[in-house]
Design a protein around this motif. Structure first.
Motif, mmCIF file in Angstrom:
data_model
loop_
_atom_site.group_PDB
_atom_site.id
_atom_site.type_symbol
_atom_site.label_atom_id
_atom_site.label_comp_id
_atom_site.label_asym_id
_atom_site.label_seq_id
_atom_site.Cartn_x
_atom_site.Cartn_y
_atom_site.Cartn_z
ATOM 1 N N MET A 89 5.217 7.913 -9.040
ATOM 2 C CA MET A 89 5.455 6.482 -8.875
ATOM 3 C C MET A 89 6.865 6.078 -9.296
ATOM 4 O O MET A 89 7.266 4.922 -9.123
ATOM 5 C CB MET A 89 4.402 5.676 -9.632
ATOM 6 C CG MET A 89 2.998 5.888 -9.100
ATOM 7 S SD MET A 89 1.738 4.835 -9.887
ATOM 8 C CE MET A 89 1.656 5.557 -11.532
ATOM 9 N N ALA A 90 7.618 7.019 -9.863
ATOM 10 C CA ALA A 90 9.029 6.771 -10.205
ATOM 11 C C ALA A 90 9.961 7.273 -9.114
ATOM 12 O O ALA A 90 11.187 7.219 -9.267
ATOM 13 C CB ALA A 90 9.373 7.436 -11.531
ATOM 14 N N ARG A 91 9.415 7.758 -7.998
ATOM 15 C CA ARG A 91 10.252 8.176 -6.872
ATOM 16 C C ARG A 91 10.732 6.919 -6.139
ATOM 17 O O ARG A 91 9.939 6.221 -5.501
ATOM 18 C CB ARG A 91 9.464 9.079 -5.926
ATOM 19 C CG ARG A 91 9.222 10.471 -6.503
ATOM 20 C CD ARG A 91 8.382 11.329 -5.559
ATOM 21 N NE ARG A 91 8.965 11.413 -4.224
ATOM 22 C CZ ARG A 91 9.978 12.198 -3.881
ATOM 23 N NH1 ARG A 91 10.541 12.972 -4.794
ATOM 24 N NH2 ARG A 91 10.443 12.232 -2.643
ATOM 25 N N ILE A 92 12.013 6.642 -6.258
ATOM 26 C CA ILE A 92 12.612 5.419 -5.712
ATOM 27 C C ILE A 92 13.829 5.805 -4.874
ATOM 28 O O ILE A 92 14.656 6.621 -5.308
ATOM 29 C CB ILE A 92 13.052 4.459 -6.845
ATOM 30 C CG1 ILE A 92 11.880 4.148 -7.785
ATOM 31 C CG2 ILE A 92 13.656 3.190 -6.256
ATOM 32 C CD1 ILE A 92 10.770 3.326 -7.172
ATOM 33 N N ALA A 143 13.156 3.867 -13.240
ATOM 34 C CA ALA A 143 11.723 3.772 -12.980
ATOM 35 C C ALA A 143 10.941 4.668 -13.934
ATOM 36 O O ALA A 143 9.861 4.299 -14.413
ATOM 37 C CB ALA A 143 11.432 4.156 -11.532
ATOM 38 N N ARG A 144 11.479 5.864 -14.217
ATOM 39 C CA ARG A 144 10.823 6.755 -15.174
ATOM 40 C C ARG A 144 10.697 6.074 -16.540
ATOM 41 O O ARG A 144 9.659 6.170 -17.213
ATOM 42 C CB ARG A 144 11.603 8.063 -15.311
ATOM 43 C CG ARG A 144 10.931 9.057 -16.276
ATOM 44 C CD ARG A 144 11.973 10.008 -16.852
ATOM 45 N NE ARG A 144 12.506 10.927 -15.867
ATOM 46 C CZ ARG A 144 12.013 12.145 -15.636
ATOM 47 N NH1 ARG A 144 10.974 12.581 -16.336
ATOM 48 N NH2 ARG A 144 12.570 12.928 -14.733
ATOM 49 N N ASP A 161 -0.741 10.161 -20.931
ATOM 50 C CA ASP A 161 0.288 11.130 -20.580
ATOM 51 C C ASP A 161 0.977 10.748 -19.259
ATOM 52 O O ASP A 161 0.311 10.431 -18.275
ATOM 53 C CB ASP A 161 -0.365 12.509 -20.438
ATOM 54 C CG ASP A 161 0.653 13.583 -20.061
ATOM 55 O OD1 ASP A 161 1.813 13.478 -20.513
ATOM 56 O OD2 ASP A 161 0.280 14.502 -19.311
ATOM 57 N N LEU A 162 2.290 10.776 -19.259
ATOM 58 C CA LEU A 162 3.047 10.579 -18.022
ATOM 59 C C LEU A 162 3.118 11.932 -17.322
ATOM 60 O O LEU A 162 4.110 12.669 -17.418
ATOM 61 C CB LEU A 162 4.441 10.027 -18.315
ATOM 62 C CG LEU A 162 5.363 9.794 -17.104
ATOM 63 C CD1 LEU A 162 4.719 8.872 -16.091
ATOM 64 C CD2 LEU A 162 6.715 9.236 -17.566
ATOM 65 N N ASN A 163 2.045 12.253 -16.596
ATOM 66 C CA ASN A 163 1.963 13.563 -15.950
ATOM 67 C C ASN A 163 2.686 13.557 -14.607
ATOM 68 O O ASN A 163 3.281 12.555 -14.196
ATOM 69 C CB ASN A 163 0.499 14.000 -15.800
ATOM 70 C CG ASN A 163 -0.314 13.010 -14.980
ATOM 71 O OD1 ASN A 163 0.233 12.248 -14.196
ATOM 72 N ND2 ASN A 163 -1.636 13.035 -15.161
ATOM 73 N N ALA A 164 2.641 14.684 -13.921
ATOM 74 C CA ALA A 164 3.378 14.827 -12.664
ATOM 75 C C ALA A 164 2.900 13.843 -11.607
ATOM 76 O O ALA A 164 3.708 13.315 -10.829
ATOM 77 C CB ALA A 164 3.241 16.267 -12.152
ATOM 78 N N GLY A 188 0.786 -1.217 0.000
ATOM 79 C CA GLY A 188 0.000 0.000 0.000
ATOM 80 C C GLY A 188 0.819 1.268 0.000
ATOM 81 O O GLY A 188 1.958 1.315 0.488
ATOM 82 N N GLY A 189 0.243 2.317 -0.589
ATOM 83 C CA GLY A 189 0.823 3.650 -0.493
ATOM 84 C C GLY A 189 1.914 3.989 -1.481
ATOM 85 O O GLY A 189 2.735 4.862 -1.210
ATOM 86 N N ILE A 190 1.937 3.322 -2.662
ATOM 87 C CA ILE A 190 2.969 3.671 -3.646
ATOM 88 C C ILE A 190 2.342 4.110 -4.974
ATOM 89 O O ILE A 190 2.964 3.997 -6.022
ATOM 90 C CB ILE A 190 3.985 2.527 -3.866
ATOM 91 C CG1 ILE A 190 3.306 1.255 -4.374
ATOM 92 C CG2 ILE A 190 4.754 2.248 -2.587
ATOM 93 C CD1 ILE A 190 4.314 0.177 -4.813
ATOM 94 N N GLY A 191 1.121 4.626 -4.909
ATOM 95 C CA GLY A 191 0.438 5.110 -6.105
ATOM 96 C C GLY A 191 0.754 6.566 -6.416
ATOM 97 O O GLY A 191 1.711 7.141 -5.889
ATOM 98 N N PRO A 192 -0.106 7.219 -7.247
ATOM 99 C CA PRO A 192 0.188 8.576 -7.721
ATOM 100 C C PRO A 192 -0.456 9.706 -6.918
ATOM 101 O O PRO A 192 -0.243 10.868 -7.257
ATOM 102 C CB PRO A 192 -0.402 8.556 -9.143
ATOM 103 C CG PRO A 192 -1.595 7.647 -9.011
ATOM 104 C CD PRO A 192 -1.200 6.571 -8.019
#
Length: 239
Positions: free
Chosen positions: A120-123, A98-99, A112-115, A70-74
């Motif tokens: 979700m690419a924050r690793i 990840a991006r 679209d890969l929006n903000a 849980g908790g790794i969405g946008p």
């Protein structure tokens, strides 16, 4: 050598409020049991960075493996990645690997890969990615902490990806038998069995079915011969 141990951290206000029923714990427990890894503790925490980080710190030093769901969405309340990074002392930012995974996924779908999705690419720095074949957004492994999605289909796919990389032990085996007696009647014999077979654990689970009552007695352990002998002993006592 004892089997490795594990803990699970379930994250989300929706679990604690009762809005969402947690099925991931059952799935992970079943998978770890088969892999010879003992799930020893499960915690559920709210969407609070301090609560998540504190639980991760405590569990990661107490057990061989930690699994979160849980908790790794946008959305704004998806704060698990940042909290785990804080707990493990790692920097965190959008990671190019990840991006790239997300960019390829959304390009294929014409989205679209929006903000928000880029969150979700924050690793955390130094983490290894966990593949997500369902919706692409990866989980990650940092130290002994495995950070995975809360959506059951994605969580299960991530577990399947991670399990082959873990060092397990002897699978935990079990045998069960219905005894049509009250628990008060079987408590003494069960205590004797537990003393006779110290390598096994015994549990008693009452039931009422079709107007009959009794208890389902379950024996667990790593020794198949001892399990069979204990069940034979149990059957002889209650024939």
């Amino acid at each position: 050598m004892p089997n490795p141990t594990a803990a699970m951290l379930v994250i989300g206000d929706e679990i604690l409020s009762g809005r969402t029923r947690d099925s991931n714990t059952n799935h992970l427990a079943t998978a770890l049991t088969a892999a010879g890894i003992g799930l020893a503790e499960v915690r559920i925490v709210r969407d609070d960075a301090g609560a998540i980080a504190g639980a991760v710190k405590a569990l990661s030093v107490a057990y061989d493996y930690v699994f979160t769901s849980g908790g790794i969405g946008p959305t704004h309340d998806d704060i698990t990645a940042d909290a785990v990074a804080e707990a493990m002392g790692a920097a965190i930012d959008v990671r190019e690997d990840a991006r790239a995974v997300l960019a390829a996924h959304y390009e294929r779908s014409g989205t679209d890969l929006n903000a928000a999705r880029l969150r979700m690419a924050r690793i955390p720095e130094g983490a290894a990615l966990i593949e997500n074949p369902v919706s692409a957004a990866p989980g990650f492994i940092l130290g002994n902490v495995h950070v995975m999605a809360g959506v059951p289909a994605i969580f299960e796919a991530m577990v399947a990806s991670v399990l082959p990389t873990l060092t397990g032990g002897a699978p935990l085996l079990s045998r069960s038998m219905d005894v049509h007696r009250g628990e008060g009647d079987i408590a003494g014999p069960l205590a004797e069995l537990a003393e006779r077979y110290p390598q096994l654990s015994f549990g008693s689970y009452p039931f009422q079915r079709g107007g009959l009552h009794g208890a389902n007695v379950v024996a667990r352990g790593h020794d198949a011969e001892a399990l069979d002998a204990a069940m034979a002993d149990l059957a002889e006592r209650f024939e």
